[in-house]
Each structure stands twice: as C-alpha cells, then as structure tokens.
Design a protein around this motif. Structure first.
Motif, PDB file in Angstrom:
ATOM      1  N   CYS A 295       0.853  -1.180   0.000  1.00 29.25           N
ATOM      2  CA  CYS A 295       0.000   0.000   0.000  1.00 29.25           C
ATOM      3  C   CYS A 295       0.891   1.234   0.000  1.00 29.25           C
ATOM      4  O   CYS A 295       1.825   1.343   0.783  1.00 29.25           O
ATOM      5  CB  CYS A 295      -0.884  -0.004   1.240  1.00 29.25           C
ATOM      6  N   CYS A 301       0.724   5.603   7.336  1.00 26.49           N
ATOM      7  CA  CYS A 301      -0.588   5.178   7.852  1.00 26.49           C
ATOM      8  C   CYS A 301      -0.495   4.753   9.312  1.00 26.49           C
ATOM      9  O   CYS A 301       0.382   3.979   9.691  1.00 26.49           O
ATOM     10  CB  CYS A 301      -1.114   4.024   7.018  1.00 26.49           C
ATOM     11  N   GLU A 303      -2.705   3.003  10.761  1.00 25.56           N
ATOM     12  CA  GLU A 303      -3.424   1.746  10.980  1.00 25.56           C
ATOM     13  C   GLU A 303      -2.796   0.591  10.221  1.00 25.56           C
ATOM     14  O   GLU A 303      -3.430  -0.441  10.004  1.00 25.56           O
ATOM     15  CB  GLU A 303      -4.885   1.929  10.544  1.00 25.56           C
ATOM     16  N   CYS A 308       0.201  -4.913   4.840  1.00 25.60           N
ATOM     17  CA  CYS A 308       0.140  -3.673   4.058  1.00 25.60           C
ATOM     18  C   CYS A 308       1.423  -3.375   3.289  1.00 25.60           C
ATOM     19  O   CYS A 308       1.379  -2.801   2.213  1.00 25.60           O
ATOM     20  CB  CYS A 308      -0.195  -2.494   4.956  1.00 25.60           C
ATOM     21  N   CYS A 326      -7.990  -0.924   0.678  1.00 26.98           N
ATOM     22  CA  CYS A 326      -7.358  -0.893   1.993  1.00 26.98           C
ATOM     23  C   CYS A 326      -7.654  -2.197   2.708  1.00 26.98           C
ATOM     24  O   CYS A 326      -8.792  -2.670   2.698  1.00 26.98           O
ATOM     25  CB  CYS A 326      -7.900   0.295   2.799  1.00 26.98           C
ATOM     26  N   PHE A 327      -6.615  -2.763   3.328  1.00 24.92           N
ATOM     27  CA  PHE A 327      -6.764  -4.055   3.988  1.00 24.92           C
ATOM     28  C   PHE A 327      -7.637  -4.021   5.232  1.00 24.92           C
ATOM     29  O   PHE A 327      -7.972  -5.058   5.780  1.00 24.92           O
ATOM     30  CB  PHE A 327      -5.379  -4.641   4.330  1.00 24.92           C
TER      31      PHE A 327
HETATM   32  S1  SF4 Z   1      -3.868  -0.880   3.375  1.00 24.56           S
HETATM   33 FE1  SF4 Z   1      -5.108   0.483   4.614  1.00 24.56          FE
HETATM   34  S2  SF4 Z   1      -4.430   0.051   6.685  1.00 24.56           S
HETATM   35 FE2  SF4 Z   1      -2.900  -0.787   5.355  1.00 24.56          FE
HETATM   36  S3  SF4 Z   1      -1.355   0.832   5.197  1.00 24.56           S
HETATM   37 FE3  SF4 Z   1      -2.759   1.038   3.460  1.00 24.56          FE
HETATM   38  S4  SF4 Z   1      -4.250   2.482   4.155  1.00 24.56           S
HETATM   39 FE4  SF4 Z   1      -3.213   1.776   5.982  1.00 24.56          FE
END
Ligand code: SF4
Ligand SMILES: Nc1ncnc2c1ncn2[C@@H]1O[C@H](COP(=O)(O)OP(=O)(O)OP(=O)(O)O)[C@@H](O)[C@H]1O
Ligand SMILES: [Mg+2]
Lengths: 334, 297
Positions: A295, A301, A303, A308, A326-327
């Motif tokens: 990501c 991030c 979260e 990710c 988003c996971f």
């Molecule tokens: S997938 Fe969602 S939770 Fe994971 S880093 Fe990206 S934005 Fe953040």
C-alpha cells in the motif's frame, strides 16, 4: 454481456501512464486507474500534488507531453476507445465533446487577441456558423458565464481582465460547443475565496442547464462540497477510494481520505482561536521513482498491518457504491 | 547546541510591545504606454497599521486590493511614495538603500513560489547560507561584533536550521531540484531565518501547497513564532489559514484598509461590506463542507 456504453459517458479502465524524462528514471504517474463517469454527473478527483490528477486530465484529452507514454488500459468515450482513435477524429472530439478548463487561464489565453475573438475562434473551428451567428453566439456565451456587458468584454484584451474574469473567458471557450464532458483541472486554485465560490456556482449552473458531465480536479476537499456527486481519492498514481461525496465527507473509508477530511474540517473558518496546531499527516508522499511495493500510504498510515507493506490492497466494497483499496476492509488471501 | 543557533545568536534585549507602525502609506504605479507616462494607478492609499512584537497581522482582501504592495513596501522591496514605516524609532520608508542594510536582515520576505527566487544549481546548504554570505561582512559583523563565520560555523547553522524547519540535515548537499514543493517552502523558511530576522513577510506563502503540507507549514510557523518571538505579516487568500494564524486581521479594498481588528472580532462581527463578502463566500463553501462532514458522523 450488458452494454453499458449508454449509461457511461466515459469509462477509464486500468490506465497506466509513464513519463520518460530525458535524464532520470521513468516515473509511473498513473498505475492502473479505473473510473466511470455518467452523462450529466459531476465527479471530483481529490488528491495532493504529484498524485497524477493532471496526468489523468491530459490523458483523457490525449494531450500528454511527448515524454509521457500511455502504456496500458483503455479510455472509452461513448463506447469508442480514445487511445486507438486517429488524431483527426480526436481533434473533432477535443473542444467539441470533451473540453478542458485550464488551471491558469492567463497562460492559456492569447495575449494579443481580444477575449471575444478567442471565444469566437473555438466556435469557428468546430461549428458551421456565419460571422453574424458567431458574434451572437459569443455574446450569449459571455452573458452565460456572468458578464453583464458582453459587448464591452468582447473587445478587451486578457491583460485588462482580472483573474476571475479571465477564468470566465476560459470557461466560455470550454463550453462554447456544448461538450458532453468538461474537465476542470484546479479551475479555482489561483483565485481568491469569493471568486472560487462564484466559479463553482457557475459550473453547477452549466451542468444543470446543459446536462454537462464535469470531471472536477482539486487538492482541496472543501471545493467539492455541494458540487460533486461522487468523488475519487487519488494517492501516488492510484485511486484509493471512490464513493458518493456524502460518504467521502461523512464516513470516509480510506485512512488517507479520513486524514484529509480531518485536516480540512479543523481548518474551516469557524472563529476558533489561534495557537492550536492543525492535525497533519506525518511524512510526505512517496518518491514516484521508488514507490512502496505494498500500500502506497503504508509509510504514513497509523493503521498499517503486516500485510500492508507486502501487497497492494485489492478493491473492497464495504458499503454500497463505495470502493476502497485498503486491507482494513477485507481479508488478505495469499 | 551550537552557539550560532538563531535562538541565542542575538545580543539584543527581547523587545516587547509594538514592533512596526505604518502610517499614511501611499504607493502609485506608473501605468500605460511609454508615451503616456502620466497615467498612474494608486495601488495603496493612506494605509495605517501596527504589528505587535511576536504577533501576526494578516492582510486579506480581493485580488488587486493592494496587499502585496503593502508587503513589498514593508520589506522595502518597494519605496512608498509617502508615509512612514517605523521600526524601533527609525522610519525606514524613505531610507536610502545604503542605509537599509541593518533592516534587511531584520525583515525577511517569503514568497509563494520560493524556487523561482533560488538558484536552481544550488544545494540546500548553499540556498540557506547565501544571505549570510552576501550580508555577513556588513551586518553580522557589525551587529554581533563577530568578524565572520567560518565554513564550519555556517554548516552548523544550516544543520540547526534544517532540523528546525523539519528537513533532514543529511540532505544539505542535495540539489534543491530534488526537494518537493512543501520541502522547498521549508527551505525558503530556513533561508529566511538564517539572518535571525524579527519580522517575516509571508506573501501567499501557502498558495499552491497541498492541504496536508499547508497544515504542516502552518504548524511550523506557529512553532517558530513561539520559539523565537517572530512577528509575521501574513498575506493569504485562504481565510481558514488566516483565522488559524493571525492575531489581527486587516481587510483591504481598493488600496485602503477598510477594517482592522482582532481576528475574533473580524470573523464574528464584520462591519464592512468588503469583509462580509470575503467571509460569506468562505463560510458558504465551508458550511456546505461542514454540513457534509457532520451529516453522517
Ligand atoms: S492498506 Fe489500509 S491500513 Fe494498510 S497501510 Fe494502506 S491504508 Fe493503511
Ligand atoms: N509593478 C506594477 N506595475 C503596475 N501595476 C501594478 C504593479 N504591481 C501591482 N500593480 C497594480 O496594483 C494594484 C494592487 O496590486 P497588488 O499586487 O498589490 O494587489 P494584491 O491585493 O496583492 O493582488 P493579488 O491578490 O492578485 O496578488 C493592482 O491593480 C495591480 O494591477
Ligand atoms: Mg498579491
């Protein structure tokens, strides 16, 4: 298969665009962007500098600079793929069916031509009108974009106009041939706040009266409120969330969208006192020549999870008509 | 910490109260062709204001209302036609460029697009230390009694300043072309701070920056103001940021200040039409947004 080409005015599918600078590494500016726009719909693209918004706008008009290459994907306009159309057909579409309101009209306007003749020029190159009809057409357009004395404006030169007036001339040019799709790339960013509001009102009015679809691009969430029907949020060359404007502002899903909305909310004019610090997103957007594998928002991030940084999150649909990469919103299956 | 840091390099007592007082400022620009030199337009007329030490005065108003001209007069990039600009008892409005040197270091200006005013071949370090090299023999030497900075001193100072504005000092030898828009604005701030000014004139220094970058720079400006008791003259068409940063707002229209007062008063009880017009548009846009944000949570 259902034929959706009537419902959708524009269907962008998995578009990939790369810049090959003369000296330096290639930059993948758009990395698989998909987006649909229906007739008469206002779709907002929200994203910060360098995320690929303007590249998308020029790709849709097939006006990318020479060092940029469309490497993959398709752009269907009324069912025809713009990427495989010959330049002659594209010229007929540009300005007539899809047109652009530039970010800086001062640069787009010809300094030695009067405002009226620049609008007239657009009519001349696309529509079979005589001189008299064209002049009347221009005057009507000038009135439509808010000039009460169109005769007077007709014969003024760009340098004699204010920034807001120049932007109106650029809008008159863009809507002259009643395009089905209007692309507004940061159309108000250079203007002061009262002019910004006037231009947004004008664009809404054009959409209402002529059913023009608008692809509106801005880095400021506030710009889209009360204007866009749906919004796509872009980050580092990809769309990370698409949803109705109500969802984007009221229940944003992606952590990046959430952070942007939080910043915009805390900085609206409320009369709150000085000294409190604004919320920020730590860090910076990633360097486009070395993007994270997983990501792209992961380094910033709050979260993030293990997965990710390993894989790019697929698209999930946690609410009807809301798509998010988003996971947080789905299981990762290897 | 280096003794050259902007915080403790000074030898002046910490001033309080009024930092700057402008009165009766007027500025005309010649306009029209070479053959009609007599035509001129009045950009600024009879402008009066004060800025308290360590506080922020924001100039707001429609495009063309004269904000930038006032800013350029205060930074003496422009010489006002008449009026006074008092700084610590000296009227700098009509000072000859040769007498301005000590004031140049006390007042620094930061523009919208900082790179256009930087040499593109420079590294971050060269950009930051340039004002020091240009003015060192004249000002710093005289003011601080020091003869000058060694190369090492300057490196230390650049390191301190970069850290202070949130840039990694490891990047000091990188070309400025490798810095992003927000990072360049930080560089511009570090450069503006190198002469340890008391007043920063920020003319649309936020325009063109992303929202999240704007928020970072706004916070940085507040941090720097607290740390060094800096005084700001801020010009921005972004009212939200103005409200966030300013102690006093002056509203300009047609070259005049039509309303001036504490931020709260201007925002909550505007009395002039020009103020209301700016506010209403800002509030309409943000009210729609606030409604959308509030609607569902
Ligand atoms: S997938 Fe969602 S939770 Fe994971 S880093 Fe990206 S934005 Fe953040
Ligand atoms: N160098 C110049 N020569 C001629 N006219 C000028 C010059 N600089 C400014 N003006 C004019 O002076 C007036 C005030 O200009 P100024 O740039 O100070 O306004 P502003 O409020 O800062 O506008 P904006 O927000 O668009 O920058 C305007 O009418 C402008 O056209
Ligand atoms: Mg200005």
């Amino acid at each position: 298969m259902v034929d959706n080409s009537n419902k959708y005015l524009l269907q962008v599918h998995e578009l990939k665009v790369t810049y090959f600078p003369a000296n330096g590494d290639p930059v993948r500016a758009l990395d698989g962007v998909s987006l649909d726009i229906c007739s008469g719909e206002v779709v907002g693209i929200l994203g910060e500098s360098g995320c690929g918004k303007s590249t998308l706008a020029s790709a849709l008009l097939k006006m990318l600079p020479p060092q940029a290459k469309c490497e993959d994907g398709s752009i269907l306009f009324r069912g025809r793929d713009l990427l495989s159309l010959p330049e002659r057909d594209l010229r007929a579409i540009r300005g007539q069916e899809i047109s652009l309101i530039p970010q800086d009209p001062a640069l787009a306007l010809n300094p030695v031509m009067t405002a009226g003749s620049q609008v007239s020029e657009v009519l001349r190159s696309h529509l079979p009108l005589n001189t008299q009809q064209r002049r009347q057409g221009v005057l009507d357009l000038l009135r439509e974009v808010g000039f009460n004395e169109p005769q007077e404006i007709y014969s003024t030169y760009p340098h004699q106009l204010s920034g807001g007036q120049r932007q109106r001339i650029a809008i008159a040019q863009a809507v002259a041939c009643r395009p089905a799709l209007l692309i507004a790339d940061e159309a108000t960013s250079e203007l002061d706040v009262s002019l910004q509001a006037e231009i947004v009102t004008l664009l809404s009015q054009i959409r209402r009266q002529h059913g023009t679809a608008i692809l509106a691009i801005s880095h400021d969430p506030v710009f889209f409120a009360g204007f866009a029907d749906r919004m796509a949020v872009m980050y580092a060359g990809r769309i990370v969330e698409v949803a109705s404007t109500d969802v984007i502002f009221g229940r944003p899903l992606h952590p990046y969208t959430q952070a942007l909305v939080r910043i915009a909310t805390s900085s609206v004019v409320t009369g709150a006192a000085k000294s409190a610090r604004l919320p920020v997103i730590d860090g910076e957007t990633p360097n486009p020549t070395s993007l994270p594998v997983g990501c792209r928002f992961e380094p910033r991030c709050c979260e993030r999870m293990d997965v990710c940084s390993r894989r790019y999150p697929p698209e999930f649909m946690p609410a009807p008509l809301a798509n998010v990469n988003c996971f947080k919103y789905g299981e990762h299956v290897d | 910490m280096s003794t050259n840091s902007p915080a403790n390099r000074g030898n002046e007592p910490e001033p309080i109260g009024r930092f700057l007082c402008a009165s009766g400022l007027c500025k005309k620009y010649a306009r029209g062709s070479l053959w009609q030199k007599d035509r001129s337009i009045t950009a600024v007329r009879d402008v009066d204001f004060e800025i308290q030490h360590g506080k922020t005065l924001a100039l707001v108003g429609a495009s063309g209302s004269g904000k930038s001209t006032v800013a350029r007069c205060v930074a003496r990039l422009e010489r006002p036609d008449s009026g006074q600009i008092l700084i610590g008892g000296t009227d700098i409005a009509q000072l000859h460029p040769s007498e301005l040197a000590p004031f140049r270091s006390r007042i620094q200006m930061v523009f919208q697009d900082p790179v256009t005013s930087m040499n593109p071949r420079f590294s971050a370090r060269e950009v930051i230390e340039e004002p020091l090299i240009i003015s060192e023999p004249t000002i710093i030497g005289r003011q601080s009694g020091q003869v000058g900075y060694t190369r090492e001193d300057r490196r230390d100072l650049v390191r301190t300043l970069m850290a202070e504005v949130g840039l990694s000092p490891d990047w000091m030898d990188r070309s400025i072309l490798h810095f992003s828009g927000g990072q360049r604005q930080r560089l511009a701030l570090a450069r503006a701070l190198v002469l340890r000014p008391q007043l920063l004139v920020l003319d649309e220094a936020f325009s063109g920056l992303d929202l999240s970058t704007q928020a970072q720079i706004a916070n940085l400006l507040l941090d720097l103001q607290e740390a060094h008791q800096l005084t700001y003259l801020l010009i921005s068409h972004d009212l939200a940021l103005v409200v966030h940063l300013a102690d006093v707002i002056a509203v300009m229209s047609g070259g005049r200040i039509v309303e001036i007062g504490p931020t709260q008063q201007i925002i909550l009880n505007p009395s002039e039409a020009a103020t209301k017009k700016q506010l209403v548009s800002a509030k309409l846009a943000t009210a729609k947004f606030a409604a959308a944000v509030g609607a569902q949570g």
